[in-house]
Scaffold this motif. Structure first.
Motif, short mmCIF file in Angstrom:
data_model
loop_
_atom_site.label_atom_id
_atom_site.label_comp_id
_atom_site.label_asym_id
_atom_site.label_seq_id
_atom_site.Cartn_x
_atom_site.Cartn_y
_atom_site.Cartn_z
N ASN A 49 18.44 -38.00 34.35
CA ASN A 49 18.36 -38.33 32.93
C ASN A 49 19.36 -39.43 32.55
OD1 ASN A 49 17.21 -37.85 30.31
ND2 ASN A 49 19.17 -36.94 29.76
N LEU A 50 20.56 -39.36 33.08
CA LEU A 50 21.55 -40.41 32.79
C LEU A 50 21.05 -41.77 33.28
CD1 LEU A 50 24.86 -38.54 33.70
CD2 LEU A 50 24.17 -39.33 31.42
N HIS A 51 20.46 -41.80 34.46
CA HIS A 51 19.92 -43.07 34.97
C HIS A 51 18.74 -43.54 34.12
CE1 HIS A 51 22.29 -43.91 38.52
NE2 HIS A 51 22.30 -42.62 38.79
N TYR A 52 17.93 -42.61 33.65
CA TYR A 52 16.79 -42.94 32.79
C TYR A 52 17.30 -43.58 31.49
CZ TYR A 52 12.40 -42.25 30.24
OH TYR A 52 11.25 -42.42 29.51
N ILE A 53 18.33 -43.00 30.92
CA ILE A 53 18.92 -43.54 29.69
C ILE A 53 19.47 -44.94 29.94
CG2 ILE A 53 20.83 -43.25 28.06
CD1 ILE A 53 20.37 -40.18 28.43
N ALA A 54 20.02 -45.15 31.14
CA ALA A 54 20.58 -46.45 31.51
C ALA A 54 19.49 -47.45 31.92
CB ALA A 54 21.59 -46.28 32.64
N THR A 55 18.23 -47.06 31.75
CA THR A 55 17.05 -47.84 32.13
C THR A 55 17.03 -48.21 33.61
OG1 THR A 55 17.92 -50.01 31.44
CG2 THR A 55 16.71 -48.73 29.78
N ASP A 56 17.55 -47.32 34.43
CA ASP A 56 17.49 -47.47 35.88
C ASP A 56 16.43 -46.49 36.38
OD1 ASP A 56 17.83 -47.61 38.61
OD2 ASP A 56 19.98 -47.17 38.58
N ASP A 57 15.17 -46.88 36.21
CA ASP A 57 14.06 -45.99 36.54
C ASP A 57 14.01 -45.64 38.02
OD1 ASP A 57 13.31 -45.93 33.90
OD2 ASP A 57 11.66 -47.36 34.14
N ARG A 58 14.39 -46.57 38.88
CA ARG A 58 14.35 -46.30 40.32
C ARG A 58 15.31 -45.15 40.68
NH1 ARG A 58 14.54 -51.52 43.41
NH2 ARG A 58 12.35 -51.50 42.89
N SER A 59 16.53 -45.20 40.14
CA SER A 59 17.48 -44.10 40.42
C SER A 59 17.06 -42.82 39.71
CB SER A 59 18.89 -44.51 39.98
OG SER A 59 19.36 -45.57 40.79
N ALA A 60 16.51 -42.95 38.51
CA ALA A 60 16.02 -41.76 37.80
C ALA A 60 14.95 -41.06 38.62
CB ALA A 60 15.48 -42.15 36.43
N GLU A 61 14.05 -41.84 39.19
CA GLU A 61 13.00 -41.27 40.04
C GLU A 61 13.61 -40.60 41.27
OE1 GLU A 61 9.18 -42.58 42.78
OE2 GLU A 61 9.95 -44.02 41.31
N LYS A 62 14.58 -41.26 41.89
CA LYS A 62 15.22 -40.73 43.10
C LYS A 62 15.83 -39.35 42.84
CE LYS A 62 19.43 -41.48 45.72
NZ LYS A 62 20.60 -42.35 45.89
N TYR A 63 16.59 -39.22 41.76
CA TYR A 63 17.24 -37.94 41.48
C TYR A 63 16.25 -36.89 40.99
CZ TYR A 63 21.66 -40.09 42.55
OH TYR A 63 22.69 -40.71 43.22
N ALA A 64 15.21 -37.31 40.28
CA ALA A 64 14.17 -36.36 39.86
C ALA A 64 13.43 -35.82 41.08
CB ALA A 64 13.22 -37.02 38.88
N ARG A 65 13.16 -36.69 42.04
CA ARG A 65 12.51 -36.24 43.28
C ARG A 65 13.42 -35.30 44.06
NH1 ARG A 65 7.65 -38.30 44.13
NH2 ARG A 65 7.10 -40.31 43.20
N HIS A 66 14.71 -35.59 44.04
CA HIS A 66 15.65 -34.69 44.71
C HIS A 66 15.64 -33.32 44.03
CE1 HIS A 66 18.93 -33.70 47.40
NE2 HIS A 66 19.56 -33.16 46.38
N ALA A 67 15.56 -33.31 42.72
CA ALA A 67 15.48 -32.04 41.98
C ALA A 67 14.23 -31.27 42.41
CB ALA A 67 15.47 -32.29 40.47
N LEU A 68 13.11 -31.96 42.58
CA LEU A 68 11.88 -31.30 43.03
C LEU A 68 12.00 -30.80 44.46
CD1 LEU A 68 8.87 -33.27 41.54
CD2 LEU A 68 9.59 -30.93 41.06
N ASP A 69 12.76 -31.50 45.27
CA ASP A 69 13.01 -31.00 46.63
C ASP A 69 13.73 -29.66 46.59
OD1 ASP A 69 11.81 -33.23 47.76
OD2 ASP A 69 13.71 -34.25 48.19
#
Length: 128
Positions: A49-69
């Motif tokens: 979420n912090l990366h999403y707010i910072a408009t860093d969608d690539r990192s936001a996706e990375k950490y969201a995928r890690h959460a799903l893992d």
């Protein structure tokens, strides 16, 4: 715990001031905390979420995928990753995840709204 507290404090300051350096401070502290607790679902989603707010969608996706893992059936992680993918223009992938999140949280109005908006924008007015 101290790093998590620093991350939260920096984020709160960012919210009140919109000072980007505070957002980056929050991300740095949250990243260190997540490295120490890599299996903590809440921290991974927070970092995404912090990366999403910072408009860093690539990192936001990375950490969201890690959460799903960590928890593949987490409605919060499914919803968040779905939103990030839709934001990136990857509606087909995003809708699938949003729909999966509804299996686990069928009363989530935000997800219903997001799915309807994506379908509407895609021109599928009947399904929207």
């Amino acid at each position: 715990q101290e790093l998590h507290t620093r991350s939260q404090a920096a984020y709160k300051e960012y919210i009140s001031t919109r000072d980007q350096s505070k957002l980056q401070e929050a991300i740095a502290a949250a990243t260190k905390t997540a490295q120490m607790l890599p299996k903590n679902l809440e921290l991974q989603i927070s970092l995404a979420n912090l990366h999403y707010i910072a408009t860093d969608d690539r990192s936001a996706e990375k950490y969201a995928r890690h959460a799903l893992d960590i928890n593949p059936s987490s409605p919060v992680a499914l919803k968040f990753l779905g939103r990030v993918l839709v934001q990136q223009g990857r509606q087909d992938e995003g809708i699938i995840l949003l729909q999966q999140s509804l299996v686990h949280a069928p009363a989530d109005g935000e997800v219903w709204y997001k799915i309807g908006a994506v379908l509407f924008e895609a021109g599928d007015l009947e399904l929207a």
